[in-house]
Every structure is written in C-alpha cells, then in structure tokens.
Design an enzyme around this catalytic site. Structure first.
Site: not given
Ligand code: PEP
Ligand code: MG
Length: 748
Positions: A364, A677
């Site tokens: 975290h 993303c």
């Molecule tokens: C990902 O898995 O690429 C994503 C954007 O989500 P997180 O990194 O929060 O798992």
C-alpha cells in the site's frame, strides 16, 4: 549468579565510565580503555579492533601487543580469530588460541606467546562495529562471568562509538556512519531525488549505558514495562483492531510484555551494572542477531514484534518519542523499515523520496508513493541501521539504488542526471497544449491515471485529456473501516469538479490479490493474484459494490458518468456488473434523484480470456481498457510482484504485441473504443509500439505524458508498423532492437 562476578562486572563498568568521563581525544581514550580493561581483568593483553570499512578490521588500540602494530594490523572479515568473532557475531573463548580453527599468526603484534584468547563482538542493534579482545599467557578458559563482563563492556563501547566518543580531532577512529554507502534495493517508484535523511523512527540514543544504582534502574525498568503493558492493553481494547492479523501481533506483544524470561534477562543485566535502557538494548541486540539466523518466516515475524516492543520500551525509558523535536531537513527523504499508507500520505508531497528496508512493489505504501509520484526504493537492506537523520542521500528510483553520504563525484553525476531530467521536463511542458499528433497524421489521446484527490491538479499541468483510470481502492485502503456512501460520493464529486468537464473513468474497487483491505477478513489463498479479487468479490458480495455504484451515480448527478469494471474474465461477469449499475440508476430515478446525463460502462481486459469473448461482448461494452500490468502477468504467467520473473518477458515480445494487435482488431470490428492503462503506456518506446498495433488512447502516470507525446510527434506510425511487421516476419523474438535502431535514425 555468584555475587563476586556481579561486582566484578559492575566494577569494570564503573571504571569504564570514569575513563570515558575524563576528557580525552579519541585515540587517547581508546588507549586508556584497553589499559583499564587489562588491569581490571588481570590479563596481559587487551585490544580493540574497529571496522575501517565494511569488511576490514583494524587494530585501533592495544595494551600488551606491540604498540607499533596499532593502525597497521588489519584483517578481513572472517580472517583469523578476530575476524571470525566479527563475522559470526559470537564470542570465541579458548585456552589454546594457536590450535583454534582459523588462527592467524601476526608477527608484528608479537602475539604467539599468548595462549588464552577471549574475543567478543562490539555491535549495536545488529550493526557490527568491531571486536574487543583480551589475551593472556596462562593457558586457561575465561569464566562465563568474565565473558559476560567483557560483552557488557563491548556493548558500552558500541554505545560510545555511536555517540562519537572515539572520533579524534581530524582522525576518524571509527568509520561508522561517516563513509559513503551504496545500497542496492528494488524499484518501488521511478524517479530520482537528492535530499537529506529523515528517519520515520529516529534511532534511540542511550547516553548512560552504565547504571550507578541497580535498585533505581530496576525500578525504572519495571515502571516502563508496566507502562508498556498498559499501552498494549489499551491498543487491544481500542476500536482500531479490526482484523485477525493485527490482533495476533498485539497478542504477541502482550505475551512478550508479560514474559518473565524477557524481563528477567534485562533485570540480570541491570544487576550486573547496566542502566535500564542499556539492558533493553542489549536484549534487543540479541533479538536482532537471532532474527538474522532464523529461517522460519513465522518465527522471524515474531522476533520482529519483539524488536518493535523493545523499541517502544526504549522510547518510554529515554523519553525519545517519534517526535524528537528535531526539525525536518529541507528536501527530506523518508527512511523507514516500513510505513503504512496513511502515514505516508500524511507526509505527503513534501517528501522528495522514500527508502524502505522492507515493502513490496504492490504494498500500500508503494501504491501511495506512486500516486504521489515520489521516487521509492524498497528492500534497501540495512538502510535504517546505516542512515542518520540529516545524512545526505541520493535516491535512484529507476535503478532501485540508494547512495548514502555520497562522494562528491557521485553526487555531481547524480545532479547532472536530475538536471537533464528537469530540462527534459521543461521541454515537455512546452508541448502541453499541442496534440499528440504523429507525422503521418494519426492523432492519439493521452490520459492520466489517478487514485487520489491530490492527483487531480496534474490534469491541467500534464496536458492530459482526461483521467483514463481512476483507481478507487486507495480510499478503501487508507481507512480502518469501509468508507460510507456519503464520504465516497463527496470525494468522487470533488474529483469530477476538479476535472472541470474532462472525462474521468472510475474503476470500481479492485481489491484482493496484492491489495488487501485492513478490515477485510484475509483470505488464505494459494495464489491471490488468480484468486478472489476485483469483480469476483464485487459480484459475490454485492453490498459494497452497490454502495460504491450509488456513490458514483450521486457524484455524477447532472454530468456524464464513466465506470469500468476490473478483471473481467467472461462476458457474463460484465453483464452482471453492468446490470447492477443500471439497476442502481433506475433506483435513483425512481427515488426522484438527479441522474447522470449519460453513462458509459466499460470493462478492463486483464485476462487473455476476455480477448476471445463473443462479438456481443464487444458490442455491449461502451469501451474496453487493457489493464496491461495484469494482462501481461497472465499472458506470460509471470507474477508482476515477483522480482525474479517480473522483468523476464519483454512487452515488445512479438507474441504479446501480436495479441494486443488482435484485441485492437476485435474492438475495431465493433467500433468499440479501446484504451491501454497499464504502466507500459507511460514508457515511450512501449507506448509507440502499442499505438503501432492499433491503440489510439493511452492512460499513464502524469509525468509520462510529456515524454510519450514528444516521441509520438517525431514519428510516422505507418513506418513503425512496417518495422515491427518486418521484425516479426524475420522471426525476431522481440521487436525492441529493430525499433530502437529505427528510432535512432529518426530526425530529432
Ligand atoms: C493493470 O493491471 O494494468 C491496471 C491498470 O490495474 P492495476 O495495476 O491497478 O492492477
Ligand atoms: Mg489490474
């Protein structure tokens, strides 16, 4: 314990204290100490060896050996008996030194005539400082009480070293906390920073290791232990305890705080002449030494708890709290063993960098550091032992390296690097208002990822077109209970306010896997990344998901709402989640509340399976966003949290790029908007290749928007696609070399 030896060690300590109290320069002081110990213990030789650097010991003072050998005789860690004591951090007591394993004859000291050898480590809280040795001609073993007395003296010497008692004018007798140190850890968050150390838990300084009056010291100890017990009891009955793990830690605290063995050992040390705080610290040193040797992780954790408890006790005894009254230096770099997300957030952006001895990429604290864009190095071994408040420190988050008290040349080179980065950033700032338009005329939409209200100002500063991923889990992680609907609605509403009409895509709660809520019953799953997480939790326990959806709908009253669901593996999951959102909207409508003006519902494609979903899925989804971090981990079956494998496969691997291309094609068939993303969207070369494979929208860290846009504006994407296709045709494993070579040929 025989009364005689008790007074022996006390007598020795008292004489030591008198010796230390007499004003003297560093060398003179050491000479007096060796003389005094040899005299008190009625042995011919007493020598002090201190570390010159991490692996070299130097004879710094002696009574009985050839004085000409002082500052001449050196040995490596592990070499000879002295080196072995240092290496193993355990005493050697022998009546026949030349017959001992590893004995090394050093003619310059004239030591072959001494048979009896007793060496004890000089160490403080697990930090090796040197070795204290007594020797005599008579072939005899030193008694347990003599060993004990020498150990206690060594401990006091360690304290005095810490206080700088042996640093002479211009001559550093102990290299402790003065030399440059390079620590290799791991990247928690990229970026570089130069600053001064700010210890989250400052080291406790024990100024009076020797106790005059054992009765008084025992009373002080018992009073402090009582206070400690009460505070642990208060913590246990406090409302903060919500999960089993936390409860277990406190139970362990309570067990130790009430343990007779723990207390008895400290009481015995006081009887033998130590002050209460020195007795606690001695016990803590023993714990730390054991911590390094215990292979069982559970036991090691418990020893950690005991270590924490000793720290609390020391702070009670010395009155040195976390807040020592010291002023935070300019450009503070936080150094800690570990830190919770809420505490880190409290320090906020005033920190230039963070260095943790523990931590993990997905912890975290790392999530918060990432959200605040503060360079973070984790697994920086021994940093809390090495660093002192105010020390100069360079944090290289890109390489996962920390330079403590760096040499001028290192600091200079580092500053050049930071200056170059700053210059590049200012160059990027000039691109802020310009579109991410490639030379072939293709325009790309660049959005930013966010997770905190504090991220929103970057929306204007970075030139992002909107927030392509708002991770909503931080608000859940930072609290000790589930946040209320009203709180969330107010926060989401403020996020939308500060976005000033730009699109914000809220991703519903993605917990489980690495993100465990403090108040959620821990699931003992064999493989949490593939376990009960994200939308799976949301659908199985719909209460929290519905509450969050209601908060989102209310926050977006009278304006557009964009929601996406994480970790969708099957069309049916998306359908169920979508239905839940639509039914909440319907409920709001029936209740007569103002509704969002429009609603976009998207899915995150983070598992390969979704790429093969029926065409109707792509028709149903208002948009799809590739969560590249998760998708890549499942595509290659390489845990994104596991340092051993997480960098093993290249994003530009032909098979992965091919897969991305197929996803882009499927979305194109149904005109479904597609974005990416994951972290790779913010890496310029990777971003370019994703675009070449068909992506038109990327969402990334705000700081990456400039560099990515800069590169896009330099290139012709059709040409790049041809380079990628050629490399694939030619059977390359990864297209990286071909792309790099092509890029090098592009005009600046
Ligand atoms: C990902 O898995 O690429 C994503 C954007 O989500 P997180 O990194 O929060 O798992
Ligand atoms: Mg993900």
């Amino acid at each position: 314990m025989p009364e005689r030896s008790e007074s022996e060690s006390r007598k020795l300590l008292r004489r030591l204290r008198d010796t230390l109290a007499t004003p003297a320069k560093g060398q003179e002081r050491l000479d007096r100490i060796t003389h005094m110990i040899a005299d008190s213990m009625r042995t011919e030789v007493c020598s002090i060896y201190l570390f010159r650097d991490e692996s070299t010991l130097e004879l710094c003072a002696t009574e009985g050996l050839n004085p000409g050998a002082v500052h001449q005789t050196r040995m490596r860690l592990g070499e000879g008996l002295v080196g072995r004591v240092a290496k193993t951090s355990t005493p050697i007591n022998t009546g026949n030194a030349p017959a001992e394993r590893g004995f090394r004859f050093m003619p310059e000291t004239g030591e072959e005539i001494y048979s009896a050898f007793l060496g004890v480590p000089i160490q403080r809280l697990g930090e090796r400082l040197g070795v204290l040795v007594v020797q005599s001609k008579t072939a005899r073993q030193y008694s347990d009480d003599e060993v004990y007395a020498l150990e206690v003296v060594a401990m006091v010497l360690a304290e005095m070293t810490e206080l700088g008692a042996f640093i002479g004018e211009g001559e550093a007798l102990s290299a402790l906390h003065q030399q440059p140190v390079l620590i290799r850890g791991l990247t928690g968050q990229e970026g570089s920073a130069e600053g001064r150390v700010w210890l989250h838990e400052p080291r406790v300084v024990v100024a009076n290791p020797v106790g005059d009056d054992p009765k008084k010291e025992l009373k002080r100890l018992n009073k402090a232990v009582e206070e400690l017990r009460l505070s642990v009891d208060a913590m246990m009955s406090g409302s903060e305890i919500v999960d089993k793990d936390h409860q277990q830690v406190l139970e362990t605290y309570r067990m130790f705080a009430n343990s007779r063995g723990w207390l008895r050992r400290m009481e015995e040390d006081i009887q033998r002449g130590l002050s209460a705080e020195a007795a606690v610290e001695k016990e803590q040193s023993t714990t730390r030494a054991r911590m390094g040797q215990v292979p069982d992780p559970y036991l090691r954790e418990r020893l950690h708890d005991l270590d924490d408890l000793s720290n609390r006790l020391l702070r009670i005894l010395t009155g040195q709290g976390r807040d020592t009254g010291a002023a935070m230096p300019e450009n503070p770099v936080l150094v800690a063993r570990n830190i919770g997300p809420a505490e880190l957030l409290e320090y906020g952006r005033k920190l230039k960098g963070v260095v943790l001895e523990e931590g993990s990429v997905g912890s975290h604290a790392a999530v918060v550091a990432r959200a605040l864009a503060i360079p973070l190095v984790i697994h920086a071994e021994r940093i809390t032992t090495e660093a002192l408040n105010g020390d100069a420190i360079l944090v290289d988050g890109d390489q996962g390296v920390v330079h403590l008290r760096p040499e001028d040349t290192v600091a200079g080179a580092f500053r050049d690097k930071i200056a170059m980065q700053a210059e590049a950033q200012s160059r990027y700032a000039s691109l802020r208002e310009l579109p991410a338009l490639a030379t072939c005329g293709t325009q790309i939409s660049l959005h930013m990822n966010a997770g905190l209200m504090a991220d929103l100002p970057s929306l204007a500063g970075s030139g992002a077109e909107g927030v392509g991923l708002f991770r909503t889990e931080l608000q859940f992680l930072l609290r000790s209970r589930v946040p209320r609907r009203g709180e969330l609605a107010a926060l989401y509403s403020r996020v939308l306010d500060s976005a000033k009409g730009k699109r914000v895509v809220f991703r519903t709660l993605d917990i489980g896997s690495d993100k465990v809520l403090p108040y959620m019953k821990p699931q003992d799953e064999p493989n949490p990344a593939m376990g009960w997480r994200a939308i799976r939790v949301g659908l199985d326990k719909p209460g929290v998901m519905r509450m969050q959806l209601q908060a989102l709908i209310r926050a977006a009253a009278g304006r557009p709402l964009s929601v996406m669901f994480p970790f969708v593996a099957q069309m049916s999951e998306f359908e169920a989640a979508r239905r839940a959102l639509l039914s909440e909207i319907e409920r709001e409508r029936r209740a007569g509340h103002v509704l969002p003006t429009s609603t976009e519902i998207g899915a995150m494609l983070e598992t390969p399976s979704l790429a093969f979903a029926p065409r109707s899925f792509f028709e149903l989804a208002d948009f799809v966003s590739i969560g590249g971090n998760d998708l890549k981990q499942f595509f290659f079956a390489a845990d994104r949290e596991n340092e051993r494998v997480r960098r093993r496969y290249d994003t530009l691997d032909v098979s992965f790029l091919d897969f991305i291309g197929r996803i882009a094609d499927r979305c194109a068939e149904t005109n479904t908007p597609l974005s990416f993303c994951g972290e790779d969207a913010g890496r310029p070369i990777e971003a370019l290749c994703l675009i070449a494979m068909g992506l038109r929208t990327l969402s990334m860290r705000p700081a990456s928007i400039g560099p990515v846009k800069h590169l896009i504006r330099r290139v012709n994407l059709a040409e790049l696609r041809a380079v990628i296709d050629d490399a694939r045709e030619a059977g390359a494993l990864t297209v990286r070399p071909a792309v790099m070579e092509w890029l090098a040929r592009q005009p600046m």
